[in-house]
Design a protein around this motif. Sequence first.
Motif, PDB file in Angstrom:
ATOM      1  N   GLN A   1       3.686  -7.147  11.911  1.00  0.00           N
ATOM      2  CA  GLN A   1       3.263  -7.364  13.296  1.00  0.00           C
ATOM      3  C   GLN A   1       4.242  -6.657  14.224  1.00  0.00           C
ATOM      4  O   GLN A   1       5.463  -6.791  14.076  1.00  0.00           O
ATOM      5  N   ALA A   2       3.707  -5.880  15.157  1.00  0.00           N
ATOM      6  CA  ALA A   2       4.537  -5.215  16.162  1.00  0.00           C
ATOM      7  C   ALA A   2       4.045  -5.637  17.541  1.00  0.00           C
ATOM      8  O   ALA A   2       2.859  -5.512  17.844  1.00  0.00           O
ATOM      9  N   LEU A   3       4.967  -6.122  18.370  1.00  0.00           N
ATOM     10  CA  LEU A   3       4.646  -6.556  19.723  1.00  0.00           C
ATOM     11  C   LEU A   3       5.337  -5.644  20.728  1.00  0.00           C
ATOM     12  O   LEU A   3       6.350  -5.019  20.425  1.00  0.00           O
ATOM     13  N   GLY A   4       4.791  -5.566  21.915  1.00  0.00           N
ATOM     14  CA  GLY A   4       5.353  -4.703  22.943  1.00  0.00           C
ATOM     15  C   GLY A   4       4.460  -3.499  23.175  1.00  0.00           C
ATOM     16  O   GLY A   4       3.231  -3.605  23.165  1.00  0.00           O
ATOM     17  N   ASN A   5       5.063  -2.333  23.365  1.00  0.00           N
ATOM     18  CA  ASN A   5       4.277  -1.105  23.537  1.00  0.00           C
ATOM     19  C   ASN A   5       3.563  -0.750  22.241  1.00  0.00           C
ATOM     20  O   ASN A   5       4.128  -0.859  21.165  1.00  0.00           O
ATOM     21  N   ASP A   6       2.312  -0.340  22.346  1.00  0.00           N
ATOM     22  CA  ASP A   6       1.556   0.132  21.181  1.00  0.00           C
ATOM     23  C   ASP A   6       1.537  -0.904  20.060  1.00  0.00           C
ATOM     24  O   ASP A   6       1.815  -0.602  18.895  1.00  0.00           O
ATOM     25  N   ALA A   7       1.184  -2.146  20.399  1.00  0.00           N
ATOM     26  CA  ALA A   7       1.198  -3.245  19.430  1.00  0.00           C
ATOM     27  C   ALA A   7       0.149  -3.028  18.337  1.00  0.00           C
ATOM     28  O   ALA A   7      -0.880  -2.384  18.535  1.00  0.00           O
ATOM     29  N   TYR A   8       0.427  -3.587  17.171  1.00  0.00           N
ATOM     30  CA  TYR A   8      -0.520  -3.542  16.057  1.00  0.00           C
ATOM     31  C   TYR A   8      -0.157  -4.624  15.052  1.00  0.00           C
ATOM     32  O   TYR A   8       0.930  -5.214  15.093  1.00  0.00           O
ATOM     33  N   SER A   9      -1.062  -4.893  14.125  1.00  0.00           N
ATOM     34  CA  SER A   9      -0.788  -5.798  13.009  1.00  0.00           C
ATOM     35  C   SER A   9      -1.514  -5.278  11.779  1.00  0.00           C
ATOM     36  O   SER A   9      -2.571  -4.644  11.881  1.00  0.00           O
ATOM     37  N   LYS A  10      -0.938  -5.557  10.613  1.00  0.00           N
ATOM     38  CA  LYS A  10      -1.436  -4.952   9.385  1.00  0.00           C
ATOM     39  C   LYS A  10      -1.153  -5.866   8.199  1.00  0.00           C
ATOM     40  O   LYS A  10      -0.122  -6.553   8.166  1.00  0.00           O
ATOM     41  N   ILE A  11      -2.040  -5.853   7.227  1.00  0.00           N
ATOM     42  CA  ILE A  11      -1.841  -6.610   6.004  1.00  0.00           C
ATOM     43  C   ILE A  11      -2.085  -5.681   4.822  1.00  0.00           C
ATOM     44  O   ILE A  11      -3.003  -4.859   4.846  1.00  0.00           O
ATOM     45  N   SER A  12      -1.234  -5.775   3.800  1.00  0.00           N
ATOM     46  CA  SER A  12      -1.323  -4.884   2.642  1.00  0.00           C
ATOM     47  C   SER A  12      -1.142  -5.685   1.356  1.00  0.00           C
ATOM     48  O   SER A  12      -0.426  -6.698   1.333  1.00  0.00           O
ATOM     49  N   PHE A  13      -1.764  -5.197   0.296  1.00  0.00           N
ATOM     50  CA  PHE A  13      -1.624  -5.798  -1.026  1.00  0.00           C
ATOM     51  C   PHE A  13      -1.385  -4.703  -2.051  1.00  0.00           C
ATOM     52  O   PHE A  13      -1.911  -3.589  -1.924  1.00  0.00           O
ATOM     53  N   GLN A  14      -0.619  -5.041  -3.077  1.00  0.00           N
ATOM     54  CA  GLN A  14      -0.349  -4.054  -4.127  1.00  0.00           C
ATOM     55  C   GLN A  14      -0.166  -4.753  -5.465  1.00  0.00           C
ATOM     56  O   GLN A  14       0.426  -5.840  -5.544  1.00  0.00           O
ATOM     57  N   ILE A  15      -0.667  -4.122  -6.518  1.00  0.00           N
ATOM     58  CA  ILE A  15      -0.442  -4.590  -7.876  1.00  0.00           C
ATOM     59  C   ILE A  15      -0.033  -3.405  -8.719  1.00  0.00           C
ATOM     60  O   ILE A  15      -0.609  -2.312  -8.597  1.00  0.00           O
ATOM     61  N   SER A  16       0.971  -3.587  -9.561  1.00  0.00           N
ATOM     62  CA  SER A  16       1.450  -2.513 -10.421  1.00  0.00           C
ATOM     63  C   SER A  16       1.894  -3.107 -11.754  1.00  0.00           C
ATOM     64  O   SER A  16       2.245  -4.291 -11.838  1.00  0.00           O
ATOM     65  N   GLN A  17       1.884  -2.261 -12.778  1.00  0.00           N
ATOM     66  CA  GLN A  17       2.263  -2.734 -14.102  1.00  0.00           C
ATOM     67  C   GLN A  17       2.517  -1.549 -15.019  1.00  0.00           C
ATOM     68  O   GLN A  17       1.882  -0.501 -14.912  1.00  0.00           O
ATOM     69  N   ARG A  18       3.452  -1.732 -15.919  1.00  0.00           N
ATOM     70  CA  ARG A  18       3.736  -0.762 -16.977  1.00  0.00           C
ATOM     71  C   ARG A  18       3.386  -1.422 -18.302  1.00  0.00           C
ATOM     72  O   ARG A  18       3.974  -2.447 -18.669  1.00  0.00           O
ATOM     73  N   ILE A  19       2.432  -0.836 -19.025  1.00  0.00           N
ATOM     74  CA  ILE A  19       1.895  -1.457 -20.231  1.00  0.00           C
ATOM     75  C   ILE A  19       2.242  -0.610 -21.453  1.00  0.00           C
ATOM     76  O   ILE A  19       1.799   0.540 -21.566  1.00  0.00           O
ATOM     77  N   PRO A  20       3.042  -1.143 -22.404  1.00  0.00           N
ATOM     78  CA  PRO A  20       3.323  -0.400 -23.636  1.00  0.00           C
ATOM     79  C   PRO A  20       2.092  -0.358 -24.534  1.00  0.00           C
ATOM     80  O   PRO A  20       1.379  -1.355 -24.675  1.00  0.00           O
ATOM     81  N   LEU A  21       1.849   0.812 -25.135  1.00  0.00           N
ATOM     82  CA  LEU A  21       0.680   1.005 -25.994  1.00  0.00           C
ATOM     83  C   LEU A  21       1.073   1.361 -27.420  1.00  0.00           C
ATOM     84  O   LEU A  21       0.315   2.023 -28.129  1.00  0.00           O
TER      85      LEU A  21
END
Length: 324
Positions: free
Chosen positions: A165-185
């Motif tokens: 969340q950014a307040l003041g000049n040029d305000a905006y809000s954002k939500i992000s998600f991430q999933i990562s994994q290293r899988i031995p084969l």
Amino acid sequence: WETGFNVRYAFSRKAWNGSVNLVRNWDENRQRIELSGGSTTQQINSTEPISDNINRFYALFSQNYLRLYQKDFIKALYGVQLDAKWNLNTVLEFRSRTSLVNQEETGFFFRERRFASNGPSFLTSKQVYGSIQMRFQPGASWRRYNGSRRLSNESGPTISGIYEQALGNDAYSKISFQISQRIPLANWGEFTYRITAAHFINKPSLIVDYQHFKGNEINVSSGDYSFLALPYYALSNPGDHLKAFLIWEPRKFILTQNAFLSLYGLKEKVGYSYLQTSVNAQTVHYQELTYGLTGIGKIFGIDLVYPMGKVVPEKWKVLVRLPF
């Protein structure tokens, strides 16, 4: 407490830049606080797709890829490992940002060329920025190494979400998600994936707050989890995005079928990268197929990339992977 500082002087602008930071870790490094402040220049593309040193080399030949702005800031960060599986990080920052213009027009060689613009100019933007991030590693556990406790996740997934969340000049809000994994084969090698999605709840109006992507316009590889043929700002936008990186590192593939080359230390990898975003209300799909070879001379590597889509021409690109 640990402390550090840096000081820089821009001769062309006749301006000082510098910052200082204080860091403290305690509770067996499960908690961390960091305080920092100062004045610095930062890339408009927040992923920092090209390093200062590599850009300096290209700038000698009158090719400049850095797009910078001035940032004055005071920042506080607090992080805590709640238990083996959960981690919390928070940031609070007071910042003032100002656009910059090029002070030089050419490099040392090929002076008939001219540096590209440093990007669009904008009025000074003052914001209060905050973020909170939660990270979940369901397979993580504590282990003891030489008497100290460390977190081990091995091949388990890492899932994280962040609200900004950014307040003041040029305000905006954002939500992000991430999933990562290293899988031995086992004998098939190793498979790695990273998938990220982001949504602007309130869209930013300032280019430095846009969603940027780690692209590449030169012939030096920017490494894994980047788009090796995508121009740095081609798809920067204030919209949503979905991106995925899939990497397979086989024990034996093409060249590594040869026992001598395998013992020499050559390693191969095959990758697929995908990006979906929106530019000017139009949905854009961008894809890349990659092949990488590392261990050349024990330190160098080569990446081959083939982009797919309408963003750049569909033709092979060769990049050198450096050890730094």
